[in-house]
Design a protein around this motif. Sequence first.
Motif, PDB file in Angstrom:
ATOM      1  N   ILE A 164      66.988  76.159  64.084  1.00 20.01           N
ATOM      2  CA  ILE A 164      67.969  77.596  64.101  1.00 20.01           C
ATOM      3  C   ILE A 164      67.720  78.227  65.323  1.00 20.01           C
ATOM      4  O   ILE A 164      68.947  78.638  66.047  1.00 20.01           O
ATOM      5  CB  ILE A 164      67.560  78.286  62.927  1.00 20.01           C
ATOM      6  CG1 ILE A 164      67.827  77.466  61.542  1.00 20.01           C
ATOM      7  CG2 ILE A 164      68.322  79.576  62.787  1.00 20.01           C
ATOM      8  CD1 ILE A 164      67.309  78.304  60.294  1.00 20.01           C
ATOM      9  N   SER A 165      66.727  78.397  66.010  1.00 16.28           N
ATOM     10  CA  SER A 165      66.552  79.006  67.157  1.00 16.28           C
ATOM     11  C   SER A 165      67.208  78.388  68.282  1.00 16.28           C
ATOM     12  O   SER A 165      67.912  78.782  69.100  1.00 16.28           O
ATOM     13  CB  SER A 165      64.896  79.214  67.363  1.00 16.28           C
ATOM     14  OG  SER A 165      64.724  79.305  68.944  1.00 16.28           O
ATOM     15  N   ASN A 166      67.151  77.043  68.323  1.00 16.61           N
ATOM     16  CA  ASN A 166      67.823  76.286  69.137  1.00 16.61           C
ATOM     17  C   ASN A 166      69.468  76.396  69.295  1.00 16.61           C
ATOM     18  O   ASN A 166      69.881  76.408  70.077  1.00 16.61           O
ATOM     19  CB  ASN A 166      67.429  74.604  68.774  1.00 16.61           C
ATOM     20  CG  ASN A 166      67.715  73.791  69.869  1.00 16.61           C
ATOM     21  OD1 ASN A 166      68.148  74.195  70.964  1.00 16.61           O
ATOM     22  ND2 ASN A 166      67.473  72.426  69.826  1.00 16.61           N
ATOM     23  N   ALA A 167      69.912  76.481  67.922  1.00 18.22           N
ATOM     24  CA  ALA A 167      71.159  76.698  67.782  1.00 18.22           C
ATOM     25  C   ALA A 167      71.791  78.019  68.638  1.00 18.22           C
ATOM     26  O   ALA A 167      72.866  77.932  69.025  1.00 18.22           O
ATOM     27  CB  ALA A 167      71.608  76.656  66.322  1.00 18.22           C
ATOM     28  N   LEU A 168      71.037  78.960  68.277  1.00 16.50           N
ATOM     29  CA  LEU A 168      71.166  80.316  68.960  1.00 16.50           C
ATOM     30  C   LEU A 168      71.254  80.118  70.373  1.00 16.50           C
ATOM     31  O   LEU A 168      72.164  80.844  71.150  1.00 16.50           O
ATOM     32  CB  LEU A 168      70.218  81.464  68.506  1.00 16.50           C
ATOM     33  CG  LEU A 168      70.579  82.790  69.261  1.00 16.50           C
ATOM     34  CD1 LEU A 168      72.022  83.036  68.822  1.00 16.50           C
ATOM     35  CD2 LEU A 168      69.744  83.751  68.499  1.00 16.50           C
ATOM     36  N   SER A 169      70.078  79.606  70.894  1.00  8.29           N
ATOM     37  CA  SER A 169      70.047  79.260  72.300  1.00  8.29           C
ATOM     38  C   SER A 169      71.210  78.630  72.953  1.00  8.29           C
ATOM     39  O   SER A 169      71.893  78.886  74.056  1.00  8.29           O
ATOM     40  CB  SER A 169      68.911  78.725  72.811  1.00  8.29           C
ATOM     41  OG  SER A 169      67.771  79.298  72.294  1.00  8.29           O
ATOM     42  N   GLN A 170      71.779  77.636  72.230  1.00  9.61           N
ATOM     43  CA  GLN A 170      72.792  76.696  72.585  1.00  9.61           C
ATOM     44  C   GLN A 170      73.931  77.446  72.633  1.00  9.61           C
ATOM     45  O   GLN A 170      74.599  77.226  73.445  1.00  9.61           O
ATOM     46  CB  GLN A 170      72.820  75.521  71.484  1.00  9.61           C
ATOM     47  CG  GLN A 170      74.071  74.631  71.744  1.00  9.61           C
ATOM     48  CD  GLN A 170      74.126  73.632  73.142  1.00  9.61           C
ATOM     49  OE1 GLN A 170      73.041  73.396  73.736  1.00  9.61           O
ATOM     50  NE2 GLN A 170      75.384  73.624  73.598  1.00  9.61           N
ATOM     51  N   ALA A 171      74.084  78.357  71.602  1.00  5.62           N
ATOM     52  CA  ALA A 171      75.478  79.056  71.457  1.00  5.62           C
ATOM     53  C   ALA A 171      75.424  80.250  72.731  1.00  5.62           C
ATOM     54  O   ALA A 171      76.475  80.324  73.464  1.00  5.62           O
ATOM     55  CB  ALA A 171      75.623  79.755  70.066  1.00  5.62           C
TER      56      ALA A 171
END
Length: 473
Positions: free
Chosen positions: A213-220
């Motif tokens: 989930i944290s990775n998805a935010l960084s990606q976005a």
Amino acid sequence: MSVNREQFGSKLGFILAAAGSAVGIGNLVGFPVNATKNGGAAFLLIYALFVVLICLPVMLAELAAGRHTQRNPIGAYKKLAPGQRGWHVGGWLSVVTPFMIAVFYMVITVWILGYLFGAVSGNLDLLAQEGYFVSYITSNAVYFQLIVLTALIVFILYRGVAEGIERGAKLMMPALFVLLLCLVIFVLTLDNAFSGVKFYLVPDFGKLTPAVISNALSQAFFSLSLGMGILITYGSYMKQQDSIASSAKMVALADTSVAFLAGLLIIPAIFSFNPNTNTAELSDSSVSMIFNFLPKIFLALQTSIGYFGASLVASVFFLLVFFAALTSQVSIMQVPLASLQDEMGYSRSKSLGILCAGAGLLTLFCILSFGKVAFLTEFMHYAGQPKSFFDVTIDIFYDTILPLNGFFICLLVIYRWKKANLDAELELGDEGYKGSLLERYVNFSLKTIIPVILLLIFINTVALKYFGVSLIG
Ligand code: PHE
């Protein structure tokens, strides 16, 4: 200074230029790699939620700060917090960060250009050979390609915001979209492509760990070019009669659509290459996906469409990624360029010269850090690992400082500039914004949840990257 400031010629021009910045390697390869490893549509859903709930308000804050101050990030922080040096650190970070991201992104863009040349000149078989990538990145061809790319970027930037950046985006962005659609349609006709589509579109929520989930935010966050000072700078070239909110929504939509389509291209391509792909075994890294894996997939197409056909598909793909990377690279270089022009009062050519020399030298350091110069190859040691100059640049500026910059801009806009001024700027050219749900949400979230989340991500990254301790699993 602001009287003569350049402007985007039209709202559409701004949207295409900002979308050109946002659509990059992150969308075309980073997103599909992440989606493949992390639950397919489940990742997509979380990603889209973050785009709307977290990234959109930050986009609005950056654009509004830029348009109101008519400055680069250093000038914007100075103008919104006059005489308060502590705040100005945020402005400096928003210029140094894009400069350093531009350096490592330049290296990857050079490689894409190299692979584009390779595919176009009929050497796809070479690109697909085991070990080719390592020999390529240490070859002399890279220097030549670096010169070609630098010349192209300088050409666009020298022509200015409307004649260079906007015009380039108006040519490259529609082309990119058409190329992407053609490739998606083609890939979907391949055998076994639909098992990839199924894998992509059937969500696997079991994969959504806190780390994912944290990775998805960084990606976005990265994908929308936030925290890099780009939108502050681009905002400063926006016209007052154009609605910031509706432009930002279009940019976010374009960026997310391209990420979605890229998933529909890469994942089915992987499955058609090998229907029994164990996605857990695929590499996490976009670089390894683009340069080691995809050429093999393209080459395998020769059994159905011949070597020429396979080379054509590979060339179209690398051209697509090249356009995406070039428009992003131009946008990020515009930040230090505008800073040199605004803050030092230098002419555009002098600023470009200084920038090229500085970025060129550091890019060379990166290129030499793949085994050519020992000092740069083992530049630092942390979390028990040796790190090259290239790795350190990515770790510090992309992984670590980006969320911190987002945190600072939220604080600056809400606590220093104040909500009423933000509202007034966003209401300019947009009658519907006043009192809207979006306005209320933006004000609430920028004040509370968004800075808290960005700070937590920053702390977690520092713990993980430099001390090898994962705080969120
Ligand atoms: N949005 C870009 C991407 O997805 C990120 C980026 C922007 C990188 C500008 C460099 C310069 O790849």
